[in-house]
Design a protein around this motif. Sequence first.
Motif, mmCIF file in Angstrom:
data_model
loop_
_atom_site.group_PDB
_atom_site.id
_atom_site.type_symbol
_atom_site.label_atom_id
_atom_site.label_comp_id
_atom_site.label_asym_id
_atom_site.label_seq_id
_atom_site.Cartn_x
_atom_site.Cartn_y
_atom_site.Cartn_z
ATOM 1 N N ASN A 231 13.908 0.163 -24.759
ATOM 2 C CA ASN A 231 14.228 -0.455 -24.259
ATOM 3 C C ASN A 231 12.768 -1.652 -23.471
ATOM 4 O OD1 ASN A 231 15.926 -2.582 -21.378
ATOM 5 N ND2 ASN A 231 17.434 -1.412 -22.546
ATOM 6 N N THR A 232 13.351 -2.857 -23.726
ATOM 7 C CA THR A 232 12.234 -4.133 -23.640
ATOM 8 C C THR A 232 13.110 -4.417 -21.891
ATOM 9 O OG1 THR A 232 13.754 -6.399 -24.385
ATOM 10 C CG2 THR A 232 12.200 -4.902 -25.701
ATOM 11 N N ASP A 233 13.110 -4.465 -21.124
ATOM 12 C CA ASP A 233 13.868 -4.549 -20.557
ATOM 13 C C ASP A 233 13.064 -4.148 -18.860
ATOM 14 O OD1 ASP A 233 15.000 -6.648 -21.071
ATOM 15 O OD2 ASP A 233 16.747 -6.967 -21.129
ATOM 16 N N THR A 234 13.868 -2.554 -19.712
ATOM 17 C CA THR A 234 13.185 -1.782 -18.435
ATOM 18 C C THR A 234 12.372 -0.895 -18.496
ATOM 19 O OG1 THR A 234 14.518 0.083 -19.496
ATOM 20 C CG2 THR A 234 15.948 -1.811 -18.031
ATOM 21 N N MET A 235 11.421 -1.325 -20.390
ATOM 22 C CA MET A 235 10.290 -0.216 -20.230
ATOM 23 C C MET A 235 10.843 1.003 -20.348
ATOM 24 S SD MET A 235 8.722 -3.012 -21.477
ATOM 25 C CE MET A 235 7.665 -2.214 -21.849
ATOM 26 N N GLN A 236 12.295 1.767 -20.513
ATOM 27 C CA GLN A 236 12.788 2.621 -20.176
ATOM 28 C C GLN A 236 12.719 3.527 -21.679
ATOM 29 O OE1 GLN A 236 12.297 5.536 -17.675
ATOM 30 N NE2 GLN A 236 11.503 3.166 -17.059
ATOM 31 N N GLU A 237 12.549 4.894 -22.040
ATOM 32 C CA GLU A 237 12.338 5.571 -23.456
ATOM 33 C C GLU A 237 13.497 5.308 -23.634
ATOM 34 O OE1 GLU A 237 9.822 8.465 -26.643
ATOM 35 O OE2 GLU A 237 9.613 7.822 -24.722
ATOM 36 N N LEU A 238 13.943 5.459 -25.081
ATOM 37 C CA LEU A 238 15.517 5.169 -25.208
ATOM 38 C C LEU A 238 15.381 6.840 -26.613
ATOM 39 C CD1 LEU A 238 16.241 1.893 -25.784
ATOM 40 C CD2 LEU A 238 16.585 3.599 -23.848
ATOM 41 N N ARG A 239 14.543 6.768 -27.440
ATOM 42 C CA ARG A 239 14.203 7.317 -28.698
ATOM 43 C C ARG A 239 13.269 7.651 -28.806
ATOM 44 N NH1 ARG A 239 17.451 3.764 -30.290
ATOM 45 N NH2 ARG A 239 16.793 2.947 -32.280
#
Length: 730
Positions: A231-239
Amino acid sequence: MEKRLGTQFITLQQNCSQYIKKLSRNKHFRGLKIYLFILALVVGIIVTPIGDSISGTLNKLPTNTYKVATKPSYKTSWIGNTFGGSKWVQIQMAGMYVSPEGKVYINSHWDEAGREVGIYQNGDVIGKFDDLHGWGRLGGMAITGNQQYLYIAMQQGHEGKPEDDYPPKGTTWYCVRRYDLSGKPAPFTGGRGWDKSMLIINSENEVTGLATIGKELYVSDLASNRVRVFNTDTMQELRSFSVTKPGAIAIDRQNNVWVIQNHQNQAKIVRYSPQGQQLAQITDVAKPTAIAFNPQGQLLVADNSQNQQILIYKVADKPVKIGNFGDKGGIYSNIRGQVKDSKLYGITGVGTDKAGNIYVSNNGFNNTGADLRKFTPAGKLQWRLLGLQFLDNADADPDSDGKDVFTKNEHFVMDYSKNSGKEWTYKAYTLDKFRYPDDGRLHTTPTAAFVRRLSGKRLMYLSSEMMAERLLIYRFDGEIAVPCGIFGKNHLKWPPNQPKDGSWLWRDINGDGAIQSNEYKTLGAEDGSVWGWEVDSKGDIWQAAEAGYIKHYPYQKLDKNGCPIYGQGTGEKIPMPAPFKTLTRIKYIPQQDVMYLGGYTTERPNVDGDWGLVGTEIVRYDNWSKKKTLRWRIALPYNPNTDPKLHIKSMDVAGDRVFAVASKKAEVYVYQASTGKQLQILTPGAEVAGESGWVDVPYGIRAFRRSNGEYLVFVEENAKGKVMMYRLPG
């Protein structure tokens, strides 16, 4: 917080330990304090006697004094960079992102002056990213952005404390770092590194591709053979999904993900769905290095093979090649090496803005030639920015009266009627990667050119590495410098099949520019203490060794292919003359039978133990071949107690002038060759914002006297991608 480099990374894509040693001495490389500590251990009280000298004697002035009038009657200019002052074009271009508005962001592993990521627009330098040049931080080879942030591939070394969130010793983090649009780091919750702006991808391999669409950031993780989505805002991995050897990424209008894959010497560009389902592929590109979509939805592919072109594909259904951009063969099309707007070389990036203008970044071969261009959609060049020189110096063709000037890879044509920085035109790139893959410029780091005319033919000699380990020899075929000889002072990793012991010579006997095992000759004992190399105007080669001798290899003739022959049985040792205790540099003028030697003497020893320098004195000997009559001694500026130290790095002689350049501030000390009298000091003028990088190479100064009496003095300027040029009236 003081910035520190503190890394032992890039060596211009080579295993080049000499470059790492160079970095330890660089003004930006202050993290490894142990280097400075060792150098400081032997520093003592230094006397700096500088002044006029007379035949056979050395004038002495009071301690730490220096009295000479600096004459303003010279011009400062430069070669090889579009800009000469506070602005400069970076020296490497590894990856590129173009915003819809036409801002160009260039990522690179290294820029000596700190522009690892540069920002360009409308043919101008408009900025750089912060905090990438120190404390173990370096750039990388991928970059992308959206309307809010920019994301770059970068590296973080272990030069800080682990409690400040630096990696442990022996570990490097390969990261994606987030920035705002002005080039400032943009921290995020869960971010790593000292300012929490880094996303650690792995600790094994570089991040090789980046792209964004909507709120998703796609990352090529070479270490895990996966494309990972954040995610470009949270920088959490999505997949994530599996991709073998993923490289550059581009995303089409349908949100499909295109990935370059280079695996087992086979390249392809594969289309995946956003979830990772393979949909289609392109397999007819020999060496894809970058991809991007234009406003029409067509895929642009940078082909860095012998084609050296941008290939254009229609990809709505099955990918179909519909065109290309740039001359087929690139820099090697038509007249090989000749520069032309539409001839590309070493392509590392391609992109377009919302108007369809095309941007191409070139990096030459083996990091030789940073070259950024903007074209209209129809292919007309709009602007071009150059940052061509690093660890480099220039020399003039003696038969051209200074009109033709050569650096290690470039040929410039000069017009001295123009203003400072405008005299040069980039005419040719002299390295031919595909025809001559054994060229030493592809395998080592040459640092300075000697241009000579022998039997009416132009030849170029290159001092190789910062340790002066080799002398590379080239003949010319049109604009291309063809490798035809190498002098090696000891056994090295390159080239292959060299003698295992002793110093040696390779000569291209069959004229094919390739190195064969039967083309070597052993010259004598191995001696790593050789620092002084000279190619005199008659083609003879001289060596000066710290071990205390001079070697002389007389030029005999050119062979049928135009390669110089240095005869069997030459290279006799000449004893080191008084007053020297150590020899480091040599310059011979055969027409006058005059020898100039640099080194250390009993009166002026090497107090601090520093290496690679001219020494503390230059001595002139007349009637060298018979009597070796000492005419004068120049006491060079020398004070290792100052900060920075005052040392002389390089020397040269032209006409009735001796030139010596300091290593740290790059001042040029000018002496009269006939008397040894000091005449003036040259320092960078307002034309280059009064600044210069260090002189890091043994032959960082070259001088040439034109027929009108004007002296051209070329000086390495290792910080901002250029060669300094001073113009002195005769």
